[in-house]
Design a protein around this motif. Sequence first.
Motif, PDB file in Angstrom:
ATOM      1  N   GLU A  63       4.272   1.688   9.297  1.00  0.00           N
ATOM      2  CA  GLU A  63       4.743   1.937  10.659  1.00  0.00           C
ATOM      3  C   GLU A  63       5.405   0.687  11.238  1.00  0.00           C
ATOM      4  OE1 GLU A  63       2.821   2.845  15.023  1.00  0.00           O
ATOM      5  OE2 GLU A  63       1.899   3.815  13.291  1.00  0.00           O
ATOM      6  N   ALA A  64       4.839  -0.469  10.950  1.00  0.00           N
ATOM      7  CA  ALA A  64       5.372  -1.716  11.510  1.00  0.00           C
ATOM      8  C   ALA A  64       6.658  -2.176  10.834  1.00  0.00           C
ATOM      9  CB  ALA A  64       4.319  -2.821  11.407  1.00  0.00           C
ATOM     10  N   THR A  65       6.764  -1.981   9.534  1.00  0.00           N
ATOM     11  CA  THR A  65       7.911  -2.519   8.800  1.00  0.00           C
ATOM     12  C   THR A  65       9.030  -1.516   8.600  1.00  0.00           C
ATOM     13  OG1 THR A  65       6.933  -1.988   6.650  1.00  0.00           O
ATOM     14  CG2 THR A  65       6.514  -4.197   7.553  1.00  0.00           C
ATOM     15  N   GLY A  66       8.722  -0.245   8.698  1.00  0.00           N
ATOM     16  CA  GLY A  66       9.750   0.781   8.509  1.00  0.00           C
ATOM     17  C   GLY A  66      10.366   0.702   7.128  1.00  0.00           C
ATOM     18  N   ASP A  67      11.696   0.753   7.074  1.00  0.00           N
ATOM     19  CA  ASP A  67      12.373   0.753   5.780  1.00  0.00           C
ATOM     20  C   ASP A  67      12.506  -0.648   5.180  1.00  0.00           C
ATOM     21  OD1 ASP A  67      14.226  -0.216   7.559  1.00  0.00           O
ATOM     22  OD2 ASP A  67      15.886   1.008   6.826  1.00  0.00           O
ATOM     23  N   CYS A  68      11.930  -1.648   5.832  1.00  0.00           N
ATOM     24  CA  CYS A  68      11.983  -3.020   5.303  1.00  0.00           C
ATOM     25  C   CYS A  68      10.772  -3.350   4.424  1.00  0.00           C
ATOM     26  CB  CYS A  68      12.060  -4.032   6.442  1.00  0.00           C
ATOM     27  SG  CYS A  68      13.635  -4.005   7.310  1.00  0.00           S
ATOM     28  N   ALA A  69       9.869  -2.409   4.222  1.00  0.00           N
ATOM     29  CA  ALA A  69       8.663  -2.680   3.434  1.00  0.00           C
ATOM     30  C   ALA A  69       8.983  -3.130   2.021  1.00  0.00           C
ATOM     31  CB  ALA A  69       7.764  -1.445   3.398  1.00  0.00           C
ATOM     32  N   GLY A  70      10.109  -2.722   1.486  1.00  0.00           N
ATOM     33  CA  GLY A  70      10.471  -3.072   0.112  1.00  0.00           C
ATOM     34  C   GLY A  70      10.587  -4.552  -0.146  1.00  0.00           C
ATOM     35  N   VAL A  71      10.948  -5.341   0.866  1.00  0.00           N
ATOM     36  CA  VAL A  71      11.082  -6.781   0.653  1.00  0.00           C
ATOM     37  C   VAL A  71       9.727  -7.459   0.529  1.00  0.00           C
ATOM     38  CG1 VAL A  71      13.349  -6.976   1.734  1.00  0.00           C
ATOM     39  CG2 VAL A  71      11.286  -7.346   3.115  1.00  0.00           C
ATOM     40  N   LEU A  72       8.652  -6.742   0.810  1.00  0.00           N
ATOM     41  CA  LEU A  72       7.307  -7.298   0.677  1.00  0.00           C
ATOM     42  C   LEU A  72       6.767  -7.138  -0.739  1.00  0.00           C
ATOM     43  CD1 LEU A  72       5.819  -6.048   4.059  1.00  0.00           C
ATOM     44  CD2 LEU A  72       6.642  -8.345   3.497  1.00  0.00           C
ATOM     45  N   ALA A  73       7.650  -6.795  -1.673  1.00  0.00           N
ATOM     46  CA  ALA A  73       7.256  -6.621  -3.071  1.00  0.00           C
ATOM     47  C   ALA A  73       6.766  -7.916  -3.703  1.00  0.00           C
ATOM     48  CB  ALA A  73       8.416  -6.044  -3.882  1.00  0.00           C
ATOM     49  N   VAL A  74       6.907  -9.043  -3.013  1.00  0.00           N
ATOM     50  CA  VAL A  74       6.395 -10.311  -3.549  1.00  0.00           C
ATOM     51  C   VAL A  74       4.874 -10.322  -3.569  1.00  0.00           C
ATOM     52  CG1 VAL A  74       8.417 -11.657  -2.860  1.00  0.00           C
ATOM     53  CG2 VAL A  74       6.462 -11.489  -1.306  1.00  0.00           C
ATOM     54  N   PHE A  75       4.235  -9.381  -2.875  1.00  0.00           N
ATOM     55  CA  PHE A  75       2.781  -9.245  -2.864  1.00  0.00           C
ATOM     56  C   PHE A  75       2.392  -8.076  -3.769  1.00  0.00           C
ATOM     57  CE2 PHE A  75       4.070 -10.672   1.431  1.00  0.00           C
ATOM     58  CZ  PHE A  75       3.515 -11.942   1.406  1.00  0.00           C
ATOM     59  N   PRO A  76       2.043  -8.342  -5.034  1.00  0.00           N
ATOM     60  CA  PRO A  76       1.754  -7.255  -5.978  1.00  0.00           C
ATOM     61  C   PRO A  76       0.665  -6.290  -5.507  1.00  0.00           C
ATOM     62  CG  PRO A  76       1.926  -9.335  -7.154  1.00  0.00           C
ATOM     63  CD  PRO A  76       1.958  -9.657  -5.682  1.00  0.00           C
ATOM     64  N   ALA A  77      -0.392  -6.801  -4.912  1.00  0.00           N
ATOM     65  CA  ALA A  77      -1.474  -5.920  -4.472  1.00  0.00           C
ATOM     66  C   ALA A  77      -1.039  -5.030  -3.317  1.00  0.00           C
ATOM     67  CB  ALA A  77      -2.705  -6.740  -4.079  1.00  0.00           C
ATOM     68  N   LEU A  78      -0.104  -5.497  -2.509  1.00  0.00           N
ATOM     69  CA  LEU A  78       0.403  -4.655  -1.428  1.00  0.00           C
ATOM     70  C   LEU A  78       1.133  -3.457  -2.008  1.00  0.00           C
ATOM     71  CD1 LEU A  78       0.835  -4.065   1.539  1.00  0.00           C
ATOM     72  CD2 LEU A  78       2.825  -5.590   1.490  1.00  0.00           C
ATOM     73  N   GLY A  79       1.800  -3.642  -3.135  1.00  0.00           N
ATOM     74  CA  GLY A  79       2.458  -2.528  -3.805  1.00  0.00           C
ATOM     75  C   GLY A  79       1.475  -1.430  -4.171  1.00  0.00           C
ATOM     76  N   LYS A  80       0.251  -1.818  -4.554  1.00  0.00           N
ATOM     77  CA  LYS A  80      -0.783  -0.820  -4.873  1.00  0.00           C
ATOM     78  C   LYS A  80      -1.241  -0.089  -3.624  1.00  0.00           C
ATOM     79  CE  LYS A  80      -2.371  -3.409  -8.853  1.00  0.00           C
ATOM     80  NZ  LYS A  80      -3.387  -4.304  -9.389  1.00  0.00           N
ATOM     81  N   ILE A  81      -1.319  -0.803  -2.509  1.00  0.00           N
ATOM     82  CA  ILE A  81      -1.730  -0.165  -1.251  1.00  0.00           C
ATOM     83  C   ILE A  81      -0.648   0.797  -0.766  1.00  0.00           C
ATOM     84  CG2 ILE A  81      -2.169  -0.608   1.201  1.00  0.00           C
ATOM     85  CD1 ILE A  81      -3.620  -3.158   0.351  1.00  0.00           C
ATOM     86  N   LEU A  82       0.603   0.403  -0.942  1.00  0.00           N
ATOM     87  CA  LEU A  82       1.722   1.228  -0.482  1.00  0.00           C
ATOM     88  C   LEU A  82       2.188   2.213  -1.547  1.00  0.00           C
ATOM     89  CD1 LEU A  82       3.864  -1.459   1.393  1.00  0.00           C
ATOM     90  CD2 LEU A  82       2.126   0.082   2.333  1.00  0.00           C
TER      91      LEU A  82
END
Length: 129
Positions: A63-82
């Motif tokens: 909700e906070a990042t919208g379509d920009c969430a993809g740039v947070l791929a530097v956090f591998p564990a966040l990818g599992k959450i998302l």
Amino acid sequence: TSLVQTAIGPLREDGFCFISGKFDQLQHAEPLSAIIYAFDKYFHDIIKSADGRSDLTRNAILEATGDCAGVLAVFPALGKILEGHSMIPTQVGVKETHHRFEYAFRSMVRAITTPSNPVVLFFDDLQWA
């Protein structure tokens, strides 16, 4: 560092989440290494929890990042959450990617730090950043 180590226990007792990372003199090639390590550990802890925090975290970050969430791929564990949501960033120029990352990172931090989930960030050895 020792001052912070003595404060961790009381902060956790008061309900604070403690996120920490340490910059390394030899990691200049990876300027975000301590930040990536610290938040990746935080997201791993969320994944391991069985109290539904993964779903709450996923929803808040998306909700906070919208379509920009993809740039947070530097956090591998966040990818599992998302999981199930696109973590592949849209291909844009370097400057635009930098701005998107800054926006998404600030939005992510705001999403995971709430009055009910206060967070303390500590980064050691900033002189090596």
